[in-house]
Write a protein that holds these residues in place. Sequence first.
Motif, PDB file in Angstrom:
ATOM      1  N   TRP A  67       0.859  -1.182   0.000  1.00  0.00           N
ATOM      2  CA  TRP A  67       0.000   0.000   0.000  1.00  0.00           C
ATOM      3  C   TRP A  67       0.891   1.225   0.000  1.00  0.00           C
ATOM      4  O   TRP A  67       2.112   1.127   0.140  1.00  0.00           O
ATOM      5  CB  TRP A  67      -0.943   0.005   1.205  1.00  0.00           C
ATOM      6  N   GLN A  68       0.286   2.408  -0.168  1.00  0.00           N
ATOM      7  CA  GLN A  68       1.063   3.620  -0.364  1.00  0.00           C
ATOM      8  C   GLN A  68       0.362   4.821   0.273  1.00  0.00           C
ATOM      9  O   GLN A  68      -0.862   4.817   0.449  1.00  0.00           O
ATOM     10  CB  GLN A  68       1.255   3.870  -1.869  1.00  0.00           C
ATOM     11  N   ILE A  69       1.165   5.824   0.604  1.00  0.00           N
ATOM     12  CA  ILE A  69       0.626   7.121   1.031  1.00  0.00           C
ATOM     13  C   ILE A  69       1.026   8.155  -0.011  1.00  0.00           C
ATOM     14  O   ILE A  69       2.216   8.408  -0.223  1.00  0.00           O
ATOM     15  CB  ILE A  69       1.181   7.550   2.407  1.00  0.00           C
ATOM     16  N   ASP A  70       0.062   8.716  -0.695  1.00  0.00           N
ATOM     17  CA  ASP A  70       0.341   9.850  -1.565  1.00  0.00           C
ATOM     18  C   ASP A  70      -0.816  10.838  -1.480  1.00  0.00           C
ATOM     19  O   ASP A  70      -1.784  10.607  -0.767  1.00  0.00           O
ATOM     20  CB  ASP A  70       0.627   9.416  -3.009  1.00  0.00           C
ATOM     21  N   SER A 333      -3.253   3.449  -2.734  1.00  0.00           N
ATOM     22  CA  SER A 333      -2.935   4.508  -1.779  1.00  0.00           C
ATOM     23  C   SER A 333      -4.135   4.865  -0.927  1.00  0.00           C
ATOM     24  O   SER A 333      -5.286   4.615  -1.294  1.00  0.00           O
ATOM     25  CB  SER A 333      -2.461   5.746  -2.543  1.00  0.00           C
ATOM     26  N   ILE A 334      -3.867   5.500   0.223  1.00  0.00           N
ATOM     27  CA  ILE A 334      -4.966   6.046   1.013  1.00  0.00           C
ATOM     28  C   ILE A 334      -5.577   7.272   0.323  1.00  0.00           C
ATOM     29  O   ILE A 334      -6.636   7.743   0.706  1.00  0.00           O
ATOM     30  CB  ILE A 334      -4.524   6.399   2.446  1.00  0.00           C
ATOM     31  N   MET A 335      -4.908   7.778  -0.702  1.00  0.00           N
ATOM     32  CA  MET A 335      -5.456   8.803  -1.595  1.00  0.00           C
ATOM     33  C   MET A 335      -5.964  10.026  -0.852  1.00  0.00           C
ATOM     34  O   MET A 335      -7.164  10.311  -0.817  1.00  0.00           O
ATOM     35  CB  MET A 335      -6.553   8.228  -2.487  1.00  0.00           C
ATOM     36  N   ILE A 336      -5.055  10.747  -0.241  1.00  0.00           N
ATOM     37  CA  ILE A 336      -5.399  11.999   0.412  1.00  0.00           C
ATOM     38  C   ILE A 336      -5.926  12.973  -0.646  1.00  0.00           C
ATOM     39  O   ILE A 336      -5.262  13.247  -1.637  1.00  0.00           O
ATOM     40  CB  ILE A 336      -4.161  12.609   1.103  1.00  0.00           C
ATOM     41  N   GLU A 337      -7.132  13.440  -0.463  1.00  0.00           N
ATOM     42  CA  GLU A 337      -7.746  14.453  -1.334  1.00  0.00           C
ATOM     43  C   GLU A 337      -7.975  13.946  -2.760  1.00  0.00           C
ATOM     44  O   GLU A 337      -7.409  14.445  -3.719  1.00  0.00           O
ATOM     45  CB  GLU A 337      -6.908  15.736  -1.390  1.00  0.00           C
ATOM     46  N   GLU A 338      -8.847  12.955  -2.907  1.00  0.00           N
ATOM     47  CA  GLU A 338      -9.279  12.527  -4.239  1.00  0.00           C
ATOM     48  C   GLU A 338     -10.579  13.250  -4.565  1.00  0.00           C
ATOM     49  O   GLU A 338     -11.512  13.263  -3.778  1.00  0.00           O
ATOM     50  CB  GLU A 338      -9.491  11.006  -4.282  1.00  0.00           C
ATOM     51  N   ASN A 339     -10.646  13.854  -5.773  1.00  0.00           N
ATOM     52  CA  ASN A 339     -11.810  14.663  -6.121  1.00  0.00           C
ATOM     53  C   ASN A 339     -12.629  14.132  -7.295  1.00  0.00           C
ATOM     54  O   ASN A 339     -13.851  14.223  -7.293  1.00  0.00           O
ATOM     55  CB  ASN A 339     -11.369  16.098  -6.459  1.00  0.00           C
ATOM     56  N   VAL A 340     -11.970  13.596  -8.310  1.00  0.00           N
ATOM     57  CA  VAL A 340     -12.659  13.323  -9.573  1.00  0.00           C
ATOM     58  C   VAL A 340     -13.640  12.169  -9.438  1.00  0.00           C
ATOM     59  O   VAL A 340     -14.833  12.295  -9.743  1.00  0.00           O
ATOM     60  CB  VAL A 340     -11.640  13.057 -10.705  1.00  0.00           C
ATOM     61  N   VAL A 341     -13.168  11.003  -8.982  1.00  0.00           N
ATOM     62  CA  VAL A 341     -14.056   9.848  -8.845  1.00  0.00           C
ATOM     63  C   VAL A 341     -15.065  10.088  -7.730  1.00  0.00           C
ATOM     64  O   VAL A 341     -16.238   9.722  -7.837  1.00  0.00           O
ATOM     65  CB  VAL A 341     -13.240   8.562  -8.590  1.00  0.00           C
ATOM     66  N   SER A 342     -14.634  10.744  -6.672  1.00  0.00           N
ATOM     67  CA  SER A 342     -15.540  11.029  -5.560  1.00  0.00           C
ATOM     68  C   SER A 342     -16.705  11.905  -5.997  1.00  0.00           C
ATOM     69  O   SER A 342     -17.828  11.763  -5.507  1.00  0.00           O
ATOM     70  CB  SER A 342     -14.780  11.700  -4.418  1.00  0.00           C
TER      71      SER A 342
END
Length: 376
Positions: A67-70, A333-342
Amino acid sequence: MIREQTQRTAGTGPNRAEEIYEKCLKRDPLTAEEAYWLYEQAPLQELALTADRVRRAVVPDLEVVTWQIDRNVNITNVCISGCHFCNFHCKPHQTERAFITTLDEYKEKIERMLALGGDQLLLQGGLHPKLGIDFYEELFSTLKSLYPQVRLHALGAPEVAHIARISGLTTLDTLKRLIAAGLDSLPGAGAEILDPGVRKAISPAKPSVEEWIQVMHEAHCLNLPTSATMMYGHVETSRQRVDHLLRIRDLQARCPEGHYGFLAFIPWIFRSSGTELERQGVATRFSPLEYIRIIAVSRLVLNNIRNIQASWLTVGKATAQVALHSGANDMGSIMIEENVVSSAGAHNQFDAAGIQQAIREAGFTPRLRDQLYRMR
């Protein structure tokens, strides 16, 4: 009993079905007809078990899931591609909504990411008609000078093609200049389904399938690490999904020996909430079993790509956990601040503790990685 079911369902004798599975286990490239059979007719239990066996042969640490943090940062929301599945973009004239992220905003977002242990920015935006190569060179070089430890996983093949077009450059020269400015890797964004008819229906103004393939091949020749993606579940057929996988596999086969090529493949379900496609009558029809089939077939068809990622963001925790036993070896990733798919209806969330717990619950050991799949 399973083998008898295979014969009845597929119209394929048990010996022929066994031959296809053996090819998968040997990681030999499948023919299109063999890949179609796997997707359309192979019993799911057999398919998942075979994919899990291949995953265990390919990935050295059998009990580890990475897994990843980005952090996702949208460079801009202005886009002229007209994608019918995207709620996030706006047209250039919609000045009340349009934005370009400022340097101060980047600094704030990066500092917060570093505090959470992240090491990478996923930088994506739209096809902005006025942001050419000079803008991106300045942005990347500035961010690298301020934060040399942060990797820039940025843009995508359509954005590279667009930047080249409005800057009067070839895509190869554009990639070279972006790499020199600090680009570390190229996401698989903008692939959707690599079929010209599908592309015309869902993203009519986006650079073509051929351009996506060309940019990715040039990136491979330059030894720029990349990933490949598939957004499914809208207007495509099952065979177009398989053809997409075959295109990815064949493109990876053209990668120069010793170069990174595609490090991973990530399929995710189309989310329709509020999109133009939904207004046209195309709605999300998510089936966990269908997603598991896609993960398993991806592992078996993509015989030359090591990492298959479970897209927990779009399918949820439980389905992603099953995917880890069906060919996937990474939770992303834990995906900090995902906007498009959300913005289209995907509201699943994980923090670092949550994603690790989900991996443990599935029976694996979580290991933090970087974009190159090196353990941290």
